[in-house]
Write an enzyme that holds these catalytic residues in place. Structure first.
Site, PDB file in Angstrom:
ATOM      1  N   VAL A  12      33.393  50.773  48.063  1.00 45.10           N
ATOM      2  CA  VAL A  12      34.530  51.591  47.622  1.00 45.10           C
ATOM      3  C   VAL A  12      34.081  53.022  47.317  1.00 45.10           C
ATOM      4  O   VAL A  12      34.759  53.994  47.690  1.00 45.10           O
ATOM      5  CB  VAL A  12      35.250  50.952  46.411  1.00 45.10           C
ATOM      6  CG1 VAL A  12      36.460  51.782  46.012  1.00 45.10           C
ATOM      7  CG2 VAL A  12      35.674  49.521  46.724  1.00 45.10           C
ATOM      8  N   ASP A 196      39.521  35.995  41.487  1.00 49.79           N
ATOM      9  CA  ASP A 196      39.891  37.396  41.754  1.00 49.79           C
ATOM     10  C   ASP A 196      41.414  37.573  41.647  1.00 49.79           C
ATOM     11  O   ASP A 196      41.904  38.469  40.950  1.00 49.79           O
ATOM     12  CB  ASP A 196      39.377  37.771  43.157  1.00 49.79           C
ATOM     13  CG  ASP A 196      39.756  39.167  43.566  1.00 49.79           C
ATOM     14  OD1 ASP A 196      39.138  40.113  43.066  1.00 49.79           O
ATOM     15  OD2 ASP A 196      40.684  39.311  44.392  1.00 49.79           O
ATOM     16  N   LYS A 200      43.914  39.693  38.894  1.00 49.81           N
ATOM     17  CA  LYS A 200      44.934  40.653  39.344  1.00 49.81           C
ATOM     18  C   LYS A 200      46.319  40.288  38.799  1.00 49.81           C
ATOM     19  O   LYS A 200      47.060  41.161  38.354  1.00 49.81           O
ATOM     20  CB  LYS A 200      44.939  40.712  40.876  1.00 49.81           C
ATOM     21  CG  LYS A 200      43.663  41.369  41.435  1.00 49.81           C
ATOM     22  CD  LYS A 200      43.575  41.193  42.936  1.00 49.81           C
ATOM     23  CE  LYS A 200      42.329  41.831  43.520  1.00 49.81           C
ATOM     24  NZ  LYS A 200      42.079  41.431  44.911  1.00 49.81           N
TER      25      LYS A 200
END
Ligand code: HSE
Length: 404
Positions: A12, A196, A200
């Site tokens: 990223v 994950d 979120k």
């Protein structure tokens, strides 16, 4: 000129540098000033890379430099990301992050510190990669009571399930390809087992309901038990199996869970394939909305981070209110929620049917040609009642919830 420091030069981080370099003019115009990456922090060396000249190894260099107004945290993990972010906020710097671990664990503390220091803590890229969803929840859907958020929030698992269904790849080949494409977490267990997606949906639910939803309270099942045969049954029922992360309001209760679900062809989430993510949001005034886009990958995620950098640049010296209180939201017990279930049993015949109907009442049978087993769909029943009946079933193979 607005100086930015990027913490972490991984997938990223390098994407953030690429996005800013590629779209420099557009970004600077939208930010109202030139956005300049002054530092990149990483423990590693990058000989020959353009960031070599701005690479630093000591965070203090960034912290002490008052010309740095925005810190981009894309290292991942809770520490040292949390300490670095808190120090930046304390020094009057804005923080933009893609780090869902950090936001799910420390969101309220970081938001409080941002408010106290009249700066911003922005985290659009933490959920759904490049999809705008944090800002819409915080700024656009503010006139509504949110009744449901259901998302396909993990690109890796959606890619795996899509490849298994469309290309008849086995699980391992699909996972390996997702990793090669840079979608997966360093530890793929976080994707596969739903951790994950769980973080979120905890973040999105906290924003939607205004209080902290602790991800540890969310019932979570991953996709490791989903087989090709389950997918064949799903196709027969004109459904797709998707890893759904969901929270919904029923009267005064809020339920949340992450689990593979059978999604009917008519539901907007059915057509969300590959690495794409989508977040379906239902409000009591707006009705149904859906946000769709690339949920993982270097440039989509970096695009969301840089979008936050632009927002931070536009709001220098001004705190953007975020409605996420520190107070914990107590989730309702999942066993009281109602669902329909698809069940597979490794036997076929009148005795099997009799037993099934004695436990579950009237059901709809689903058979696959040449397969010596019984598939059936229950009516709507509470998780508690379903589990009691399922426990008493002989030769059970699996059960999958239907998405309502
Ligand atoms: N591993 C994550 C996914 C990356 O596959 O969606 C984006 O959060």
């Amino acid at each position: 000129m607005i100086n930015v420091a990027v913490l972490g030069y991984g997938t990223v981080g390098s994407g953030v540098v690429e996005v800013i370099n590629t779209n420099r003019e557009i970004i600077s115009k939208k930010a109202g000033d030139e956005i300049n990456i002054k530092y990149v922090l990483d423990l590693r060396e990058f000989p020959g890379d353009p960031v070599e000249k701005i690479l630093v190894h000591d965070y203090e260099t960034i912290l002490k430099d008052d010309s740095v107004k925005i810190v981009v945290e894309v290292m991942g993990g809770v520490e040292p990301a949390f300490t670095f972010a808190m120090k930046a906020l304390g020094r009057g710097k804005n923080v933009c992050t893609s780090n869902k671990e950090l936001v799910a664990n420390k969101g309220p503390e970081l938001l409080k510190a941002a408010k106290e220091n009249n700066v911003n803590f922005l985290f659009e890229a933490s959920c759904g990669g490049g999809i705008p969803i944090i800002r819409p929840l915080n700024s656009s859907l503010t006139a509504d009571e949110i009744l449901e958020i259901s998302g396909i929030l993990n690109g890796t698992t959606n890619y795996i399930l899509t490849q298994m269904a469309d290309c008849e790849w086995d699980f391992d080949k699909a996972l390996k390809t997702a990793q090669d494409k840079g979608y997966a977490e360093r530890n793929p267990e976080a994707d596969i087992e739903g951790y994950d997606a769980c973080r979120k949906i905890a973040i999105l639910s906290s924003l939607a309901y205004g209080k902290t939803v602790d991800y540890r309270d969310i019932y979570t099942e991953g996709i490791s038990a989903v087989t090709s045969m389950d997918i064949e049954y799903a196709k027969k029922m004109e459904c797709a199996i998707k890893l759904i992360a969901s929270s919904r309001r029923e009267k005064d209760n809020i339920y949340a869970l992450v689990t593979p679900m059978l999604v009917k062809k008519e539901h907007p989430l059915y057509s969300v394939n590959g690495v794409f993510n989508a977040v379906f949001v239902k409000g009591n005034m707006v009705g149904e909305t859906m946000f769709y886009g690339s949920g993982a990958g270097k440039l989509p995620t970096a695009s969301a981070v840089v979008g936050d950098v632009v927002d931070a640049a536009r709001h220098l010296g001004e705190h953007i209110e975020v409605s996420w209180e520190d107070e914990k939201l107590t989730l309702a017990e999942e066993e009281n929620s109602e669902n329909r279930y698809f069940v597979r049993v490794g036997a076929k015949g009148d005795d099997t049917d009799k037993k099934i109907e004695s436990l579950f009442g009237s059901v709809e049978y689903i058979f696959l040609d040449g397969i010596k087993e019984t598939g059936f769909v229950t009516g709507n029943m509470t998780e508690k009642k379903f589990n009691e009946a399922y426990d008493r079933l002989d030769e059970k193979i699996t059960r999958i919830r239907f998405k309502a």
